[in-house]
Design an enzyme around this catalytic site. Structure first.
Site, mmCIF file in Angstrom:
data_model
loop_
_atom_site.group_PDB
_atom_site.id
_atom_site.type_symbol
_atom_site.label_atom_id
_atom_site.label_comp_id
_atom_site.label_asym_id
_atom_site.label_seq_id
_atom_site.Cartn_x
_atom_site.Cartn_y
_atom_site.Cartn_z
ATOM 1 C CD GLU A 128 -2.338 -1.348 3.000
ATOM 2 O OE1 GLU A 128 -3.339 -1.994 2.920
ATOM 3 O OE2 GLU A 128 -1.851 -0.920 3.737
ATOM 4 C CG ASP A 155 -11.818 -8.062 1.695
ATOM 5 O OD1 ASP A 155 -10.776 -7.364 1.896
ATOM 6 O OD2 ASP A 155 -12.812 -8.101 2.561
#
Lengths: 265, 265
Positions: free
Chosen positions: B36, B223
């Site tokens: 990230e 997700d």
């Protein structure tokens, strides 16, 4: 702390060996709740430091004093400034342990506090345990290796003489941020083979390991997790009386440590 | 941060008012995972600081640089030194946020990262949310007031112009140390009215609030928690592609912040 397969260079090993040969001179005591901390503060006549080394605004409280040949620093994370309750749990314990290690550079950490106990593993109300291992039971990360990171199992430093001399019980400690126990927590606690359950131990162990300061975990049982009574009720009923047993055990541990090296514990 | 009913003295209020009138000049970006962090590091051409202000031995990594009128410090808690995986979760995030605030005295914190989203609340894969509120969902302490402390609900600073300009979605963020979701977690997440779920946000918010640094939370959905696919599988599948959306949003946010005061966000 003895994390899984960690390397160490020769210079560090030599330094550690040298430190281990010298008597312990500075102890950091980390306690999560005021009710648990004050008996120890009073027993050792520690005084609150009005010029705390911690940043402005944090509620963390520092008591200090000397006892025999030992410098004692006791920290508790204080009352939540918005809600007024003790700042329990892993985050506050991690932060105050980190900041206190930076400020006081202790030789040894004692994390003392109350805990839930499992009667199926031999725990009774008022028993005091010295944890052999610590781990988390509420950090489930089902990805290979991340799963082990989540559990964060660590071995406490070996203290065979301390255990023998003081007749303390020993067992594994499992840590989570909830006072109750969900079925998922229970499965993890069973996997951790835990006899006692608290809300700070593995977090203190994590920071101790990060900054390479050995730690021991003294936990007194306030409630029986696998018993009949609801945990919160039993915890509150026994908190004051069990802190007397905790206080006595911490006193004995500190008396035993005085004049000894880490390798003699 | 706007904790429940917290007091503030006049001098502090005056100081805060003065700070709010000045353009933001120093931003701390807290990101939990290397995957990230690196796109943001590359985008702003940040360089790793070889003389990190953090203690010897900790795996925390510091990147820094300037962009327009802003000083940018980006920290991620690094790889666990024993296990080699990213040091995810609330404890590492708390510690690195604490240490970075002490070191860099930022005007504003941006906690950026990936998250699970709830389709029932309008989240889709790749959506980027700016959290309006943050809270914990795995700190159950069923004792009055301690229960509120456990949940630790905090409001993010108000950024109406930022939201409007960048067309970001907004929703509540719920934080816990598990990647999966137990039934107990689910009940708490529902009680928190959360649209997105992560493993660090509320911990960063806790420390930000403790040290009185405003924080915003930029979370990109990897997700769908209430979807068909297992979380871990979907998370790993989408991690790389969703970080591109995250990176783009963080870039837009920083561009928007440049030259503005806190009250103009």
């Amino acid at each position: 702390m003895a994390p899984h397969g960690e390397g160490s260079d020769a210079a560090e090993e030599a330094m550690v060996a040298q430190v281990e040969k010298h008597p312990i001179s500075s102890i950091l005591i980390v306690i999560a709740m005021q009710t648990e901390a004050l008996p120890v503060v009073n027993k050792f006549q520690l005084t609150e430091n009005p010029h705390s080394p911690f940043p402005k605004g944090v509620p963390w409280v520092h008591y200090h004093g000397t006892y025999k040949d030992l410098t004692l620093n006791l920290v508790w994370p204080g009352k939540d400034s918005a809600l007024g309750v003790d700042s329990v749990g892993t985050i506050s314990a991690s932060l105050v342990t980190y900041a206190a290690i930076q400020a006081f550079q202790p030789d040894l950490i004692i994390n003392a506090g109350t805990a839930g106990g499992f009667k199926a593993k031999g725990a009774g109300i008022g028993d005091v345990f010295l944890a052999s291992h610590v781990a988390f039971h509420d950090r489930r990360i089902p990805i290979p290796v991340f799963d082990l990171y989540g559990v964060g199992s660590r071995q406490a430093i070996s203290t065979p003489n301390l255990l023998k001399e003081l007749h303390l019980k020993t067992g594994k400690l499992s840590t989570g941020d909830s006072l109750d126990m969900s079925p998922h927590d229970e499965a993890s606690i069973t996997a951790n083979d835990a006899t006692v359950k608290d809300m700070e131990g593995a977090a203190v162990a994590y920071v101790s390991d990060l900054l390479k300061v050995p730690a021991i975990f003294v936990k007194a049982v306030t409630d029986i997790v696998d018993g009949e009574k609801p945990t919160a009720e039993e915890f509150l009923q026994n908190l004051a009386s069990v802190t007397a047993a905790l206080d006595q055990a911490v006193t004995q541990v500190i008396n035993f440590i005085s004049g000894k090296c880490l390798t003699e514990l």
